[in-house]
Design an enzyme around this catalytic site. Structure first.
Site, PDB file in Angstrom:
ATOM      1  N   PRO A 150      55.750  16.744  16.498  1.00  0.00           N
ATOM      2  CG  PRO A 150      53.986  17.342  15.766  1.00  0.00           C
ATOM      3  CD  PRO A 150      54.723  17.832  16.674  1.00  0.00           C
ATOM      4  CD  GLU A 151      61.217  13.784  15.975  1.00  0.00           C
ATOM      5  OE1 GLU A 151      62.074  13.104  15.547  1.00  0.00           O
ATOM      6  OE2 GLU A 151      61.411  14.160  17.194  1.00  0.00           O
ATOM      7  CE  LYS A 184      61.210  16.898  11.800  1.00  0.00           C
ATOM      8  NZ  LYS A 184      61.992  17.677  12.580  1.00  0.00           N
ATOM      9  NE  ARG A 208      56.124  26.168  22.645  1.00  0.00           N
ATOM     10  CZ  ARG A 208      57.330  25.555  22.833  1.00  0.00           C
ATOM     11  NH1 ARG A 208      57.281  24.214  23.049  1.00  0.00           N
ATOM     12  NH2 ARG A 208      58.443  26.113  23.041  1.00  0.00           N
ATOM     13  NE  ARG A 236      66.745  22.232  19.286  1.00  0.00           N
ATOM     14  CZ  ARG A 236      66.390  21.900  18.007  1.00  0.00           C
ATOM     15  NH1 ARG A 236      65.816  20.654  17.624  1.00  0.00           N
ATOM     16  NH2 ARG A 236      66.363  22.992  17.154  1.00  0.00           N
TER      17      ARG A 236
END
Length: 317
Positions: free
Chosen positions: A2-3, A58, A151, A304
DNA sequence: CACTTGACCTGTCCGC
DNA sequence: TGCGGACAGGTCAAGT
């Protein structure tokens, strides 16, 4: 994952669902997900009414009439899914008044009406709660808001609304890239503070600009034809100006499309976002670049997974 | 101080 | 088939 666009999509969804509802009960199974003292929850959350839903970077903010706010970060796999009680419980032949039908209605049925079962935009959500459910908020009308997080990186905090701007994250987070006050020149000057970093790392730095994560960093850099590993000091003013526009464009488009569902993300009604079908590089390794046809590659930049067109985005370190 | 890397977690996928 | 390890990627702490 989620950004900014995903959290904004959730905010819009919750804004049409939660205001006016009163919290009746809160349960949680993972202390790190919601570390507030039980006494605070009892005093300032249970019995409080939702007044507004906001977003900063966010982070999602659910404001309450107790003058407290739920501050929520979904990190990578967090979800906030609202389900209401079935309006007409399935009739049962069992003796009446014994067991109420407690099943909850996700938005699956509505989605299937629109798209048919199994359509790619259908929900990722099955029966809730599930094994990833960390916190459950129950409202006085029997509806529930589930905070799921496979997570366990995400969290919920309950803090006085006036204290929200004073928490560490809020004090240091950068400006909202879609705000009307956020100009190209401010974007450029903030990037230039990190002249010896590669530009992707700087886009991902929340203290420079709020809300950009891996997806929109890659997408906006492709849009501006900048290689992600380029040091900021080597990016021309013209390119930075192009990047400013490209970044705002991809964020706006994604909000329009309900965000990006890569793996876990769903909106407040459990629905996937469709931005990734419009993405130009993210998760498109091995496929042709929409501009030049060159095969998109995946490498590693700033620690990344990074997607680029090797022809459009020449490496220039 | 500027900048990079590792830890926090679990589920999935890939190679042997 | 099972098993180990790499990978996913937001943020903070710890490292260089």
């Amino acid at each position: 994952m989620p950004e900014l666009p995903e959290v904004e999509t959730i905010r819009i969804g919750l804004s049409s669902l939660l205001p006016g509802k009163k919290v009746a009960k809160v349960t949680h199974d993972w202390p790190k997900s919601f570390p507030n003292a039980a006494a605070d929850v009892q005093q300032f959350l249970v019995g409080a009414k939702v007044t507004d839903i906001k977003r900063r970077a966010k982070v999602l903010l659910i404001e309450l009439d107790s003058k407290y706010s739920l501050v929520i970060h979904l990190k990578m796999t967090g979800q906030l899914v609202y389900v209401r009680k079935l309006k007409s419980p399935v009739t049962s032949r069992q003796s009446s008044g014994k067991t109420e039908d407690k099943r909850l209605e996700t938005s699956d049925s509505a989605l299937e009406e629109r798209f048919g079962a199994g359509h790619p935009t259908s929900s990722l959500i099955g029966k809730l709660p599930d094994k990833s459910t960390r916190v459950t908020f129950e409202f006085n009308d029997g509806s529930k808001l589930f905070f799921n997080d496979q997570r366990k990186f995400g969290w919920v905090r309950l803090i006085p609304t006036v204290e929200v701007p004073n928490i560490e994250f809020m004090k240091k987070v950068g400006p909202e890239p879609l705000s009307s006050e956020f100009t190209g020149s401010e974007f450029a000057s903030r990037l230039r503070r990190r002249k010896n970093s590669n530009i992707k790392a700087v886009l991902l730095d929340q203290t420079v600009i709020a809300g950009v994560g891996n997806i929109y960093a890659d997408e906006s850099l492709w849009g501006a034809k900048i290689h992600p590993a380029t040091l900021v000091r080597n990016v021309s003013a013209q390119k930075i100006s192009t990047l400013y526009t490209a970044l705002r464009d991809v964020l706006n488009l994604s909000i329009q499309k309900g965000g990006s569902t890569d793996r876990n993300y769903v909106d407040a009604k459990g629905k996937k976002g469709s931005y990734l079908t419009f993405a130009n590089v993210f998760r498109r390794e091995g496929k042709p670049c929409a501009r030049c046809g060159t095969t998109i590659i995946k490498t590693r930049v700033a620690g990344r997974g990074t997607h680029t067109c090797p022809k459009c985005q020449k490496e220039r370190l």
